[in-house]
Structure formats: C-alpha cells, structure tokens
Motif scaffolding. Structure first.
Motif: not given
Ligand SMILES: [Zn+2]
Length: 156
Positions: A109-121, A123-128
């Motif tokens: 549902n998040l893909v539908k809402k904000i799109g794959e690109t923003r989800i990947l960002s 998922e790849n966000n490992n900033d501490t």
C-alpha cells in the motif's frame, strides 16, 4: 498543515517518552489519550480526519479500537526515520500490535501511496542521526503550533 503526521508523531513520541512529557505540551489535564486531550468525542470521526480519508496503511480498515503511528522501518531498526513522514502512517491496533506491523501489506500500500522510489530511499537510509535537544525542541514547537490548529479544526 500536516495534521496526520503531527498526530502520529505525537503518539510515537508518547510511546517513546511516555505521555507525561508529550501531554505537557498538549493540555494541562490529560489521561493518556490523545483523543481526550483534543476534546474529541467521536473517535471514528477523529480517525477519519487523522488519515485524511484513508484507513489503516496495511489492512485498509476504517474501524479500529485504537490507532497507532505505524512505522514502516521500526524505530529500533532505523531511529533516524522516527520523524520521517514517509516512514509513518496511520495503522490499526491489530496490524500494529498483533501482526508486527503487517509489513508485507504495508509495503504494497505504501508503493501505491508514495511510490517505489521513495520507499527505496527509506529502505536504503542508514544514516545514524541522534536528535539534539535543539532539534527536538523545534519538532515539539512545530507540533504544538500544528496541534493548536488541529484542535480548532476538530472543534468545528
Ligand atoms: Zn490494519
């Protein structure tokens, strides 16, 4: 005005720090329930407003005993995303608590809402990132101001 995310952030903050701290900035008298602090008597109506017309991010329900700030990536796994708007969505109690976030449906549902690109960002966000006192107080001040606006809105 980001009413939905504000309310979710407040609830999440309450989960982390306890209602005592959060409610000090909401209302002088509080009993552990955001609805009470907002003087909202119709919980279903409040939830509808909270989700801007949407239901639980995972199962889509509009009816829940209680609503949670559902983090796509948990605060334990990615504390830097605790206040990231893409990472927080309205979630029903059942999905949040009993289904460990119901994360597979959450993602669909998040893909539908904000799109794959923003989800990947996300998922790849490992900033501490550790929030400084100043950052937290800015977040709280913003929340306080938006909450005042929300109170006026729901009072109508
Ligand atoms: Zn749900």
């Amino acid at each position: 005005m980001k009413i939905k995310t504000l309310a979710l952030e407040l609830e999440q903050m309450a989960m982390q720090k306890g209602w005592k701290e959060v409610t000090a900035m909401i209302a002088p008298h509080h009993h552990g329930d955001l609805l009470e602090s907002l003087d909202v008597t119709d919980a279903a109506e409040f939830a509808r407003r909270l989700a801007n017309g949407e239901g639980c991010i995972s199962c889509g329900t509009y009816n829940a005993d209680s609503w949670h700030a559902g983090h796509y990536r948990t605060t334990a796994a990615a504390s830097q995303l605790r206040f990231h708007h893409d990472n927080i969505h309205l979630q029903c109690h059942s999905c949040n608590v009993h289904k460990s976030g119901n994360i597979e449906l959450y993602r669909i549902n998040l893909v539908k809402k904000i799109g794959e690109t923003r989800i990947l960002s996300l998922e790849n966000n490992n900033d501490t990132h550790r929030y400084s006192r100043e950052e937290l107080s800015t977040i709280r001040a913003t929340a306080r101001a938006e909450l005042r606006a929300l109170k006026q809105l729901v009072a109508v």
